[in-house]
Design a protein around this motif. Structure first.
Motif, mmCIF file in Angstrom:
data_model
loop_
_atom_site.group_PDB
_atom_site.id
_atom_site.type_symbol
_atom_site.label_atom_id
_atom_site.label_comp_id
_atom_site.label_asym_id
_atom_site.label_seq_id
_atom_site.Cartn_x
_atom_site.Cartn_y
_atom_site.Cartn_z
ATOM 1 N N SER A 1 3.312 4.442 -6.051
ATOM 2 C CA SER A 1 2.888 3.713 -4.863
ATOM 3 C C SER A 1 4.027 3.636 -3.865
ATOM 4 C CB SER A 1 2.433 2.303 -5.245
ATOM 5 O OG SER A 1 2.025 1.579 -4.114
ATOM 6 N N GLN A 2 3.687 3.766 -2.594
ATOM 7 C CA GLN A 2 4.691 3.685 -1.536
ATOM 8 C C GLN A 2 4.218 2.721 -0.460
ATOM 9 O OE1 GLN A 2 5.907 7.468 0.037
ATOM 10 N NE2 GLN A 2 6.914 6.585 1.820
ATOM 11 N N ASN A 3 5.089 1.785 -0.094
ATOM 12 C CA ASN A 3 4.759 0.828 0.955
ATOM 13 C C ASN A 3 4.784 1.489 2.317
ATOM 14 O OD1 ASN A 3 4.479 -1.384 -0.802
ATOM 15 N ND2 ASN A 3 6.690 -1.719 -0.801
ATOM 16 N N SER A 4 3.942 1.005 3.202
ATOM 17 C CA SER A 4 3.894 1.514 4.577
ATOM 18 C C SER A 4 4.163 0.373 5.545
ATOM 19 C CB SER A 4 2.500 2.112 4.857
ATOM 20 O OG SER A 4 2.367 2.401 6.235
ATOM 21 N N ALA A 5 4.780 0.702 6.680
ATOM 22 C CA ALA A 5 5.023 -0.303 7.722
ATOM 23 C C ALA A 5 3.731 -0.668 8.419
ATOM 24 C CB ALA A 5 6.042 0.231 8.723
ATOM 25 N N MET A 6 2.711 0.174 8.280
ATOM 26 C CA MET A 6 1.427 -0.093 8.914
ATOM 27 C C MET A 6 0.551 -0.961 7.997
ATOM 28 S SD MET A 6 0.512 3.671 10.480
ATOM 29 C CE MET A 6 0.673 4.486 8.900
ATOM 30 N N SER A 7 -0.406 -1.644 8.595
ATOM 31 C CA SER A 7 -1.363 -2.441 7.828
ATOM 32 C C SER A 7 -2.754 -1.821 7.954
ATOM 33 C CB SER A 7 -1.398 -3.894 8.317
ATOM 34 O OG SER A 7 -1.777 -3.938 9.683
ATOM 35 N N ASP A 8 -3.665 -2.281 7.123
ATOM 36 C CA ASP A 8 -5.076 -1.833 7.171
ATOM 37 C C ASP A 8 -5.211 -0.326 7.082
ATOM 38 O OD1 ASP A 8 -6.196 -4.468 7.541
ATOM 39 O OD2 ASP A 8 -5.333 -4.409 9.541
ATOM 40 N N LEU A 9 -4.569 0.275 6.082
ATOM 41 C CA LEU A 9 -4.692 1.726 5.925
ATOM 42 C C LEU A 9 -6.095 2.082 5.448
ATOM 43 C CD1 LEU A 9 -1.286 2.602 4.219
ATOM 44 C CD2 LEU A 9 -1.881 2.656 6.628
ATOM 45 N N LYS B 1 -1.650 19.577 -4.605
ATOM 46 C CA LYS B 1 -1.673 19.140 -5.993
ATOM 47 C C LYS B 1 -1.434 17.634 -6.174
ATOM 48 C CE LYS B 1 -0.276 23.618 -7.867
ATOM 49 N NZ LYS B 1 0.658 24.334 -8.774
ATOM 50 N N VAL B 2 -1.615 16.868 -5.114
ATOM 51 C CA VAL B 2 -1.476 15.404 -5.177
ATOM 52 C C VAL B 2 -2.731 14.772 -4.583
ATOM 53 C CG1 VAL B 2 -0.127 13.391 -4.490
ATOM 54 C CG2 VAL B 2 1.026 15.561 -4.954
ATOM 55 N N ILE B 3 -3.254 13.739 -5.257
ATOM 56 C CA ILE B 3 -4.360 12.950 -4.710
ATOM 57 C C ILE B 3 -3.794 11.660 -4.142
ATOM 58 C CG2 ILE B 3 -6.430 11.621 -5.257
ATOM 59 C CD1 ILE B 3 -7.172 13.703 -7.288
ATOM 60 N N TYR B 4 -4.076 11.404 -2.873
ATOM 61 C CA TYR B 4 -3.624 10.196 -2.192
ATOM 62 C C TYR B 4 -4.805 9.232 -2.038
ATOM 63 C CZ TYR B 4 0.481 12.991 -1.022
ATOM 64 O OH TYR B 4 1.613 13.772 -1.098
ATOM 65 N N ALA B 5 -4.528 7.943 -2.220
ATOM 66 C CA ALA B 5 -5.577 6.927 -2.124
ATOM 67 C C ALA B 5 -5.097 5.788 -1.235
ATOM 68 C CB ALA B 5 -5.922 6.387 -3.509
ATOM 69 N N VAL B 6 -6.001 5.301 -0.379
ATOM 70 C CA VAL B 6 -5.703 4.144 0.472
ATOM 71 C C VAL B 6 -6.875 3.172 0.422
ATOM 72 C CG1 VAL B 6 -4.108 5.282 2.056
ATOM 73 C CG2 VAL B 6 -6.560 5.378 2.509
ATOM 74 N N GLY B 7 -6.597 1.940 0.755
ATOM 75 C CA GLY B 7 -7.618 0.902 0.766
ATOM 76 C C GLY B 7 -6.975 -0.422 0.378
ATOM 77 N N PRO B 8 -7.717 -1.515 0.342
ATOM 78 C CA PRO B 8 -9.140 -1.597 0.677
ATOM 79 C C PRO B 8 -9.371 -1.805 2.164
ATOM 80 C CG PRO B 8 -8.365 -3.715 -0.075
ATOM 81 C CD PRO B 8 -7.180 -2.794 -0.138
ATOM 82 N N ALA C 1 -13.124 -5.360 10.064
ATOM 83 C CA ALA C 1 -12.266 -6.266 10.824
ATOM 84 C C ALA C 1 -10.840 -6.143 10.284
ATOM 85 C CB ALA C 1 -12.759 -7.703 10.675
ATOM 86 N N PRO C 2 -9.840 -6.346 11.139
ATOM 87 C CA PRO C 2 -8.452 -6.232 10.659
ATOM 88 C C PRO C 2 -8.110 -7.339 9.674
ATOM 89 C CG PRO C 2 -8.506 -7.079 12.907
ATOM 90 C CD PRO C 2 -9.903 -6.665 12.578
ATOM 91 N N SER C 3 -7.554 -6.952 8.504
ATOM 92 C CA SER C 3 -7.157 -7.950 7.511
ATOM 93 C C SER C 3 -5.666 -8.251 7.577
ATOM 94 C CB SER C 3 -7.496 -7.440 6.110
ATOM 95 O OG SER C 3 -6.719 -6.293 5.806
ATOM 96 N N ARG C 4 -4.916 -7.379 8.282
ATOM 97 C CA ARG C 4 -3.462 -7.507 8.417
ATOM 98 C C ARG C 4 -2.756 -7.384 7.064
ATOM 99 N NH1 ARG C 4 -4.388 -6.149 13.311
ATOM 100 N NH2 ARG C 4 -5.174 -7.776 14.697
ATOM 101 N N VAL C 5 -3.413 -6.797 6.091
ATOM 102 C CA VAL C 5 -2.799 -6.595 4.782
ATOM 103 C C VAL C 5 -1.827 -5.428 4.874
ATOM 104 C CG1 VAL C 5 -3.213 -5.969 2.383
ATOM 105 C CG2 VAL C 5 -4.800 -7.501 3.564
#
Length: 397
Positions: free
Chosen positions: A389-397, A358-365, A371-375
């Motif tokens: 919104s939840q921050n992640s320790a990973m980049s380029d999701l 019952k939850v829609i998750y979205a990632v991007g851009p 190419a890796p943006s390191r965002v």
């Protein structure tokens, strides 16, 4: 009929009435419950836009409203009651990927420009779309970068030149194309005026011309395109009788008495944008915003809501409206620093959607070439009508 039978009949009738009332009350409860549920859903045959207003890149103001442009829509603040509304393609706009915006007070028109080179002119509930190229196929990018308004004309800076638009008729008056040295195409990022002269920030230095002459002819332009000015000029603005320019790789320079001079302040800052009020020059620098006064005093603008200023407008009373890169529109209009940010996803461009419990998750851009943006990564979640919104320790999701 005996009294006992009469009493029994009365009790039976009363019981049926009570039962009937209970049934109708239950049905009414279910009806209102379903109606309430239905109102929280999207009506059949309609769409709802989920737009990110975190990153506002342009601001314009009128006497009654403040307008902020994100990539996919407009955030509108009512000055009187501080209420917030939005405007997007769902409401009749031409498209997405908004690149510039301005407000024409004399005609009460909002000009919204796009990556594809078209402009929406919004007046009240009416939206008129204008193709600045007139349908002619042009090679290369048609991106619109900035809109300046002066004496009833819009000077529209594009990746192929400057288009002048008559705002009384919404007709294209002239297009100054191929105005580089020897008639090459130049990208125009922004324009400003000093008297009858127009100054352009381009990818090939600063261009200047007299608007009373034939600026269709590249020979009528004066170019500052050598030395430090050989490359891109990121922004340009007239203030206090001078022209200021952000020269990529050099810093802030000013044009005075026919000469360009480099300012000694903000040398190590990543300068981005210039905008002038009658009393100050506003300078955007990464997550900082600065005021330069007429006596050359530089002061920082401090706000706990400010994360990265893309643009700012200062009113006559000194109050600011700031286009922030994460917090929507930041202002001290109410006396304290607040931000205006409608609920929505944090990312303007979504690469992947996933539905789970019952939850829609979205990632991007994601960059087009992967190419890796390191965002730093963020995961947006839509549940029960609200985005979080939840921050992640990973980049380029």
């Amino acid at each position: 009929m005996s009294n006992r039978k009469l009493q029994t009949t009365h009790w039976l009738l009363l019981g049926r009435i009570i039962y009937s009332l209970k049934t109708h009350i239950s049905l009414l409860f279910l009806l209102f419950q379903n109606l309430s549920f239905a109102q929280s859903e999207i009506p059949m045959g309609t769409w709802r836009a989920h737009i990110s207003f975190n990153n506002i890149h342009a601001i314009a103001i009128s006497d009654t409203k403040v307008y902020g442009a994100s990539q996919n829509g407009l955030l509108i603040i009512d000055r009187q009651d501080q209420s917030v509304s939005t405007l997007s393609k769902i409401d009749g706009l031409h498209g997405t990927t908004i690149t510039a915006m301005n407000y024409f007070g004399d005609g009460s028109k909002i000009l919204i420009a796009y990556l594809d080179g078209k402009i929406d002119v919004v007046k009240g509930n009416d939206v008129r779309t204008i193709d600045l190229t007139g349908g002619v196929s042009l090679p290369g990018s048609k991106r619109i970068n900035h809109i300046a308004i002066r004496d009833g004309l819009a000077y529209i800076a594009t990746d192929y030149g400057v288009v002048t638009l008559d705002l009384s008729s919404d007709d294209v008056k002239e297009t100054w194309r191929d105005i580089g040295e020897a008639g090459q195409t130049a990208k125009i990022f922004k324009s400003t005026f000093n008297g009858d002269s127009i100054f352009l920030a381009t990818d090939k230095g600063v261009f200047a011309g007299d608007i009373k002459t034939n600026l269709l002819d590249y020979n009528f332009w004066r170019r500052f395109d050598t030395g430090d000015f050989e490359g891109p000029i990121q922004s340009i603005e007239a203030f206090n009788g001078r022209i200021y320019a952000i020269v990529k790789g050099t810093g802030l320079c000013r044009y005075e008495a026919g000469q360009w001079m480099k300012e000694i302040f903000l040398e190590s800052q990543p300068l981005q944008f210039l905008n002038a009020s009658p009393d100050n020059l506003l300078i955007s620098s990464g997550n900082m915003l600065w005021r330069l006064s007429e006596d050359n005093t530089l002061m920082p603008i401090v706000s706990e809501k400010l994360t990265g200023s893309n643009m700012a407008i200062e009113e006559m009373d000194g109050r600011l409206w700031i286009a922030d890169s994460q917090n929507g529109i930041v202002s001290e209009y109410s006396g304290v620093s607040i931000n205006y940010l409608p609920n929505g996803p944090s990312n303007a461009t979504v690469h992947k959607l996933v539905y789970h419990e019952k939850v829609i998750y979205a990632v991007g851009p994601v960059l087009s070439e992967y190419a890796p943006s390191r965002v730093p990564g963020k995961v947006d979640a839509f549940s029960e009508g609200t985005w979080s919104s939840q921050n992640s320790a990973m980049s380029d999701l």
